[in-house]
Motif scaffolding. Sequence first.
Motif, PDB file in Angstrom:
ATOM      1  N   ASP A 120       5.539  18.976  -2.284  1.00 12.44           N
ATOM      2  CA  ASP A 120       5.643  20.318  -3.315  1.00 12.44           C
ATOM      3  C   ASP A 120       3.992  20.655  -3.900  1.00 12.44           C
ATOM      4  O   ASP A 120       3.828  21.695  -3.809  1.00 12.44           O
ATOM      5  CB  ASP A 120       6.546  20.070  -4.555  1.00 12.44           C
ATOM      6  N   GLU A 121       3.204  19.654  -3.860  1.00 15.50           N
ATOM      7  CA  GLU A 121       1.962  19.951  -4.509  1.00 15.50           C
ATOM      8  C   GLU A 121       0.834  20.367  -3.181  1.00 15.50           C
ATOM      9  O   GLU A 121      -0.007  21.176  -3.618  1.00 15.50           O
ATOM     10  CB  GLU A 121       1.262  18.826  -5.218  1.00 15.50           C
ATOM     11  N   HIS A 122       1.163  19.720  -2.090  1.00 22.35           N
ATOM     12  CA  HIS A 122       0.162  19.890  -1.103  1.00 22.35           C
ATOM     13  C   HIS A 122       0.383  20.814  -0.121  1.00 22.35           C
ATOM     14  O   HIS A 122      -0.458  21.226   0.829  1.00 22.35           O
ATOM     15  CB  HIS A 122      -0.146  18.382  -0.526  1.00 22.35           C
ATOM     16  N   PRO A 127       0.933  -1.347  -0.002  1.00 25.43           N
ATOM     17  CA  PRO A 127       0.138  -0.024   0.214  1.00 25.43           C
ATOM     18  C   PRO A 127       0.902   1.319  -0.248  1.00 25.43           C
ATOM     19  O   PRO A 127       0.597   2.160  -0.778  1.00 25.43           O
ATOM     20  CB  PRO A 127      -0.855  -0.155   1.452  1.00 25.43           C
ATOM     21  N   VAL A 128       2.038   1.252   1.023  1.00 29.94           N
ATOM     22  CA  VAL A 128       2.819   2.832   0.904  1.00 29.94           C
ATOM     23  C   VAL A 128       3.535   2.831  -0.508  1.00 29.94           C
ATOM     24  O   VAL A 128       3.519   3.801  -0.845  1.00 29.94           O
ATOM     25  CB  VAL A 128       3.733   2.538   2.201  1.00 29.94           C
ATOM     26  N   GLY A 129       4.066   1.571  -0.881  1.00 26.95           N
ATOM     27  CA  GLY A 129       4.677   1.529  -2.363  1.00 26.95           C
ATOM     28  C   GLY A 129       3.717   2.048  -3.524  1.00 26.95           C
ATOM     29  O   GLY A 129       4.097   2.894  -4.159  1.00 26.95           O
ATOM     30  N   SER A 130       2.494   1.872  -3.524  1.00 30.82           N
ATOM     31  CA  SER A 130       1.686   1.964  -4.375  1.00 30.82           C
ATOM     32  C   SER A 130       1.278   3.478  -4.308  1.00 30.82           C
ATOM     33  O   SER A 130       1.144   4.385  -5.345  1.00 30.82           O
ATOM     34  CB  SER A 130       0.326   1.168  -4.544  1.00 30.82           C
ATOM     35  N   ALA A 131       1.281   4.144  -3.139  1.00 28.86           N
ATOM     36  CA  ALA A 131       0.849   5.387  -2.877  1.00 28.86           C
ATOM     37  C   ALA A 131       1.992   6.149  -3.370  1.00 28.86           C
ATOM     38  O   ALA A 131       1.931   7.267  -3.874  1.00 28.86           O
ATOM     39  CB  ALA A 131       0.397   5.642  -1.576  1.00 28.86           C
ATOM     40  N   TRP A 132       3.151   5.681  -2.989  1.00 29.74           N
ATOM     41  CA  TRP A 132       4.437   6.622  -3.263  1.00 29.74           C
ATOM     42  C   TRP A 132       4.462   6.628  -4.859  1.00 29.74           C
ATOM     43  O   TRP A 132       4.860   7.804  -5.212  1.00 29.74           O
ATOM     44  CB  TRP A 132       5.708   5.727  -2.749  1.00 29.74           C
ATOM     45  N   ILE A 133       4.178   5.620  -5.577  1.00 31.03           N
ATOM     46  CA  ILE A 133       4.442   5.646  -7.129  1.00 31.03           C
ATOM     47  C   ILE A 133       3.165   6.691  -7.678  1.00 31.03           C
ATOM     48  O   ILE A 133       3.197   7.329  -8.387  1.00 31.03           O
ATOM     49  CB  ILE A 133       4.128   4.161  -7.640  1.00 31.03           C
ATOM     50  N   VAL A 156       1.836   9.050  -5.949  1.00 29.08           N
ATOM     51  CA  VAL A 156       1.762  10.719  -5.731  1.00 29.08           C
ATOM     52  C   VAL A 156       3.279  11.231  -6.434  1.00 29.08           C
ATOM     53  O   VAL A 156       3.618  12.224  -6.385  1.00 29.08           O
ATOM     54  CB  VAL A 156       1.876  10.887  -4.280  1.00 29.08           C
ATOM     55  N   GLY A 157       4.124  10.183  -6.967  1.00 32.17           N
ATOM     56  CA  GLY A 157       5.373  10.739  -7.297  1.00 32.17           C
ATOM     57  C   GLY A 157       6.533  10.942  -6.500  1.00 32.17           C
ATOM     58  O   GLY A 157       7.221  11.655  -6.686  1.00 32.17           O
ATOM     59  N   GLY A 158       6.202  10.359  -5.168  1.00 31.85           N
ATOM     60  CA  GLY A 158       7.319  10.425  -4.158  1.00 31.85           C
ATOM     61  C   GLY A 158       7.010  11.480  -3.155  1.00 31.85           C
ATOM     62  O   GLY A 158       5.996  12.323  -3.433  1.00 31.85           O
ATOM     63  N   VAL A 159       7.806  11.600  -2.133  1.00 30.67           N
ATOM     64  CA  VAL A 159       7.571  12.507  -1.016  1.00 30.67           C
ATOM     65  C   VAL A 159       7.823  13.817  -1.638  1.00 30.67           C
ATOM     66  O   VAL A 159       6.883  14.735  -1.003  1.00 30.67           O
ATOM     67  CB  VAL A 159       8.465  11.959   0.235  1.00 30.67           C
TER      68      VAL A 159
END
Length: 362
Positions: free
Chosen positions: A61-63, A45-51, A53-56
């Motif tokens: 930067d966006e939020h 789940p964390v890896g899929s979310a990372w991919i 959103v494009g990384g931390v």
Amino acid sequence: MIRDFQIALFRLRDYGKLLRRSLGRFIAFCLMLSMFTWLAIYVIPVGSAWIRVGGVRHFLDEHIPDFTLENGKLSMPKGLHLEGADYYIDINTSPENKINLEAQETRTLMALKSVVLLGDADQLIMQSEGTGIGSRYQQIRFNEISGYLNKDVLLSLTRYLYVPMVLVGIFLFVVTLIGFFFFNMVEALLGLIIARVMRVPLRYGESYRLAAYARATSTILVGLINLAGFDTELLLYPALVLDLFIFYRALQAGLVRDEEAESAQSARELSIRTAPRDAAETAVDVRDTEYNEAATGTEPTAEAEKPESGAAHTPEAEGNSESHTAESGEPEPQDAALPGGGTEEEDKTTREDITPSDGWSF
């Protein structure tokens, strides 16, 4: 290892083979199950979310809007407001906004939401499920922070997040593994009770191993359900029921197999034991038959056909033999050692001349 998973998932009758596995192989099996849970609940789940959103760095930067923290004051011209079903974030650094924790609106908001983040120019108030026992929220005062911080500095610090994330992942794996072994202890105790009810002689170590192998099905199912997005703690109870049911069925299948093996062994021992007895009974029957024939005056056929050895030739027998020869017209058989029978006649004459009248006596 694949063979062990095949038996644990599909072949309950062969669970007895799993009890004979080495300790290292059993621990490796538990590590594989714990790793699957760790991957399904945390890593994937964390890896899929990372991919996604494009990384931390890209996510921040966006939020996160532009901000500046200097001299104990936070400045965020655009502010930040995010709200969801279970979270509420509101940061407003305008001079007229002050957080009042005693206000009814704030107390209601904290009661309804699991994650709450409130901020003004002087402080941040955060409430979450991990806040800690005995404390409702955490408070950060900016006047206690020295130095300068803005958005660009924060984004430059993201490169240092990888090592902590890896350490957190290892920590979560260790927690998952400890939880697996601890929960397996509880299931082993319940399985031992089931074995006692079924009158199956089972030690606690064997029950512990059987419980671990029986958990393979529920662990895989719960992991797949979590990957599908249905993450809930209520899955714990159905998984426990499923594990105990598989444990019971494995014991039952083992009992049936043992009974079949015992029946085959008993039948083999019975045939081995009765074979000598059947032979003895046959010998007794033969002896009884011979005794009955002897009692009725009959002789065995082989003995009737065999001439008596050493029997004396009586004159009546010789006469019968001569009359038989005369009637049949066939010459009497001669001895091969006495050609023409001459020697036999001479011996006969010699025996006839030796009489008591000649003065001989025996």
